[in-house]
Design a protein around this motif. Sequence first.
Motif, PDB file in Angstrom:
ATOM      1  N   SER A  19       0.831  -1.210   0.000  1.00  0.00           N
ATOM      2  CA  SER A  19       0.000   0.000   0.000  1.00  0.00           C
ATOM      3  C   SER A  19       0.860   1.252   0.000  1.00  0.00           C
ATOM      4  N   VAL A  20       1.922   1.248   0.798  1.00  0.00           N
ATOM      5  CA  VAL A  20       2.828   2.401   0.833  1.00  0.00           C
ATOM      6  C   VAL A  20       3.507   2.577  -0.513  1.00  0.00           C
ATOM      7  N   ALA A  21       4.047   1.485  -1.058  1.00  0.00           N
ATOM      8  CA  ALA A  21       4.788   1.564  -2.314  1.00  0.00           C
ATOM      9  C   ALA A  21       3.907   2.061  -3.451  1.00  0.00           C
ATOM     10  N   ALA A  22       2.704   1.513  -3.562  1.00  0.00           N
ATOM     11  CA  ALA A  22       1.802   1.921  -4.641  1.00  0.00           C
ATOM     12  C   ALA A  22       1.402   3.381  -4.503  1.00  0.00           C
ATOM     13  N   GLY A  23       1.001   3.775  -3.285  1.00  0.00           N
ATOM     14  CA  GLY A  23       0.558   5.146  -3.076  1.00  0.00           C
ATOM     15  C   GLY A  23       1.659   6.155  -3.312  1.00  0.00           C
ATOM     16  N   ALA A  24       2.839   5.891  -2.736  1.00  0.00           N
ATOM     17  CA  ALA A  24       3.948   6.835  -2.850  1.00  0.00           C
ATOM     18  C   ALA A  24       4.426   6.959  -4.285  1.00  0.00           C
ATOM     19  N   SER A  25       4.537   5.839  -4.991  1.00  0.00           N
ATOM     20  CA  SER A  25       5.013   5.878  -6.367  1.00  0.00           C
ATOM     21  C   SER A  25       4.057   6.649  -7.268  1.00  0.00           C
ATOM     22  N   GLN A  26       2.755   6.394  -7.096  1.00  0.00           N
ATOM     23  CA  GLN A  26       1.775   7.071  -7.952  1.00  0.00           C
ATOM     24  C   GLN A  26       1.641   8.551  -7.628  1.00  0.00           C
ATOM     25  N   MET A  27       2.154   8.951  -6.448  1.00  0.00           N
ATOM     26  CA  MET A  27       2.166  10.371  -6.102  1.00  0.00           C
ATOM     27  C   MET A  27       3.471  11.049  -6.493  1.00  0.00           C
ATOM     28  N   GLY A  28       4.368  10.301  -7.135  1.00  0.00           N
ATOM     29  CA  GLY A  28       5.564  10.926  -7.681  1.00  0.00           C
ATOM     30  C   GLY A  28       6.860  10.636  -6.968  1.00  0.00           C
ATOM     31  N   ALA A  29       6.828   9.839  -5.908  1.00  0.00           N
ATOM     32  CA  ALA A  29       8.058   9.526  -5.192  1.00  0.00           C
ATOM     33  C   ALA A  29       8.830   8.425  -5.903  1.00  0.00           C
ATOM     34  N   ASP A  30      10.147   8.445  -5.731  1.00  0.00           N
ATOM     35  CA  ASP A  30      11.028   7.396  -6.251  1.00  0.00           C
ATOM     36  C   ASP A  30      11.086   6.307  -5.194  1.00  0.00           C
ATOM     37  N   VAL A  31      10.496   5.144  -5.489  1.00  0.00           N
ATOM     38  CA  VAL A  31      10.283   4.105  -4.477  1.00  0.00           C
ATOM     39  C   VAL A  31      11.021   2.821  -4.844  1.00  0.00           C
ATOM     40  N   VAL A  32      11.681   2.232  -3.848  1.00  0.00           N
ATOM     41  CA  VAL A  32      12.272   0.904  -3.979  1.00  0.00           C
ATOM     42  C   VAL A  32      11.582  -0.006  -2.975  1.00  0.00           C
ATOM     43  N   LEU A  33      11.188  -1.205  -3.425  1.00  0.00           N
ATOM     44  CA  LEU A  33      10.499  -2.178  -2.594  1.00  0.00           C
ATOM     45  C   LEU A  33      11.327  -3.453  -2.506  1.00  0.00           C
ATOM     46  N   LEU A  34      11.592  -3.907  -1.278  1.00  0.00           N
ATOM     47  CA  LEU A  34      12.352  -5.128  -1.062  1.00  0.00           C
ATOM     48  C   LEU A  34      11.429  -6.252  -0.598  1.00  0.00           C
ATOM     49  N   GLU A  35      11.588  -7.433  -1.183  1.00  0.00           N
ATOM     50  CA  GLU A  35      10.852  -8.610  -0.726  1.00  0.00           C
ATOM     51  C   GLU A  35      11.684  -9.855  -1.000  1.00  0.00           C
ATOM     52  N   GLY A 106       4.914  -1.672 -12.852  1.00  0.00           N
ATOM     53  CA  GLY A 106       4.084  -0.826 -13.711  1.00  0.00           C
ATOM     54  C   GLY A 106       3.759   0.513 -13.087  1.00  0.00           C
ATOM     55  N   PHE A 107       3.729   0.558 -11.741  1.00  0.00           N
ATOM     56  CA  PHE A 107       3.519   1.819 -11.022  1.00  0.00           C
ATOM     57  C   PHE A 107       4.784   2.671 -10.995  1.00  0.00           C
ATOM     58  N   GLY A 108       5.912   2.091 -11.420  1.00  0.00           N
ATOM     59  CA  GLY A 108       7.188   2.806 -11.357  1.00  0.00           C
ATOM     60  C   GLY A 108       8.036   2.429 -10.160  1.00  0.00           C
ATOM     61  N   VAL A 109       7.607   1.417  -9.388  1.00  0.00           N
ATOM     62  CA  VAL A 109       8.364   0.967  -8.220  1.00  0.00           C
ATOM     63  C   VAL A 109       9.517   0.060  -8.678  1.00  0.00           C
ATOM     64  N   THR A 110      10.694   0.273  -8.120  1.00  0.00           N
ATOM     65  CA  THR A 110      11.814  -0.638  -8.332  1.00  0.00           C
ATOM     66  C   THR A 110      11.698  -1.769  -7.321  1.00  0.00           C
ATOM     67  N   VAL A 111      11.466  -2.994  -7.802  1.00  0.00           N
ATOM     68  CA  VAL A 111      11.261  -4.145  -6.922  1.00  0.00           C
ATOM     69  C   VAL A 111      12.526  -4.994  -6.911  1.00  0.00           C
ATOM     70  N   ILE A 112      13.072  -5.217  -5.729  1.00  0.00           N
ATOM     71  CA  ILE A 112      14.266  -6.053  -5.565  1.00  0.00           C
ATOM     72  C   ILE A 112      13.885  -7.244  -4.701  1.00  0.00           C
ATOM     73  N   ARG A 113      14.055  -8.456  -5.228  1.00  0.00           N
ATOM     74  CA  ARG A 113      13.615  -9.662  -4.529  1.00  0.00           C
ATOM     75  C   ARG A 113      14.723 -10.169  -3.606  1.00  0.00           C
ATOM     76  N   GLU A 114      14.978  -9.390  -2.581  1.00  0.00           N
ATOM     77  CA  GLU A 114      15.972  -9.726  -1.570  1.00  0.00           C
ATOM     78  C   GLU A 114      15.482  -9.235  -0.210  1.00  0.00           C
ATOM     79  N   PHE A 115      15.965  -9.867   0.857  1.00  0.00           N
ATOM     80  CA  PHE A 115      15.703  -9.368   2.206  1.00  0.00           C
ATOM     81  C   PHE A 115      16.576  -8.148   2.468  1.00  0.00           C
ATOM     82  N   GLY A 116      16.118  -7.261   3.328  1.00  0.00           N
ATOM     83  CA  GLY A 116      16.870  -6.065   3.661  1.00  0.00           C
ATOM     84  C   GLY A 116      17.484  -6.150   5.048  1.00  0.00           C
TER      85      GLY A 116
END
Length: 472
Positions: A19-35, A106-116
């Motif tokens: 929810s954070v990643a989708a909302g922030a990215s669509q509002m113009g923030a540069d977002v990276v998501l780790l999973e 597709g929302f513009g989020v950079t998704v990295i499939r790693e633990f942080g």
Amino acid sequence: MSRINCDLLVIGAGSGGLSVAAGASQMGADVVLLEGHKMGGDCLNYGCVPSKALLASAKVAYQQGHAQSFGVSDQQPQVDYAAAKDHVHDVIDTIAPVDSQERFEGFGVTVIREFGSFLSPTEVQAGDHVLTARRIVIATGSAPFVPPVPGLDQVPYETNETIFDLREQPRHLLIIGGGPIGMEMAQAHIRLGSKVTVLEGAKALGRDDPEAAAVVLEALRGEGVEIVEGALAAEISGEVGAIKVKTQDGRSFKGSHLLMAVGRKSNIDRLNLAAGGIEPSRTGIKVDAGLRTSNRRVYAIGDVAGSLQFTHVAGYHAGVIIRSALFGLPSKASEVHIPRATYTDPELAQVGLIEAEARERFGSKLEIARFDYHHNDRALSERKAKGFAKVMVVKGRPVGATIVGHQAGELISLWSLALANRLKMSQVAAMVAPYPTIGEVNKRVAGAYFSPRLFDSQFVKRAVRFVQRWIP
């Protein structure tokens, strides 16, 4: 080792993180998501979605065997347990694209499939990447808590992370833990044809309103679930198909399969919180009212924040911190209006204070409005007339609500709205619900608050007689 800079780094792709990643990215923030594990987190893969899908299969089986009162012959259901699990995974697969890596990219989020893991208060390592962000959100969720019961490490057992992959129907399922997860899985399996015994160290559904919990427990016992309270597991032994649990008081219980459902623990072990200057708490990560950690650049939301562990809480937290992290505006989280529900049949839902809590806090100022399901015509027509709604009221405003009965999880939303916006009982009573619906329960319980004031008041009766005397 590559270095990445971004506005917002989200650690964890469960409900809150997504929810954070989708909302922030669509509002113009540069977002990276780790999973580092599965997109969608526990809710999609091991929790809310699969459990409700399995309960749905169980409900159909139960209805086949209990149709006579509707004029339809009872039929012994022919349950294919493995096929029921296919239904569960089909539901997961249908929802999965909504939480997929492709959708968020597709929302513009950079998704990295790693633990942080924190390297410093400003840096996080994820695989071969070192990330620096203006703001960081920890949304790593929780996992099943497995207590160190002697012998458990030598015995095969299930948790919510494994039971939905189990293809062999348990002949006799032993469940340790009488909370919502334990009760839901108990009813699902008894309806699908397994024998079920629930062992609870204290009181089953002990965190809920006792009067409402008793309605659920009576229903489950009526379906054949053995619920044993005050049964703290002391020793576990056995092998596949033959499990034995011995309790502290010397009793023994045998079954073919074992499910551990005693609670959850926050996922913080991989994070290296100390390097990030982040203080843990007894239940997860210590946060303030705005969900900030001891490192002011870092937030923690959802289960890992150590509070109410529900998917909808994580989603709510996401909205709270987006206001703060993206716009720099003050924003605080509140638990006053957070509802909770157990999806047994009947359902049990609550928001705000339960009756005992309200009596302790408000004493003689408290009033209880109550309406029983057996006065609701829709509930009677569907033979779902067991249950009640009660609302705790102080000075005309609700401070809590408890509903046990058909669709309680749907009905409780209205009282969350009322608590969130400090509505009065008069405003709820003013709504009009279509007839006949279960939704009328909410209208009627609000009306029950005013009934004594209108129908038992001598002042009202004198006023009516006076007006009637003078109106032409």
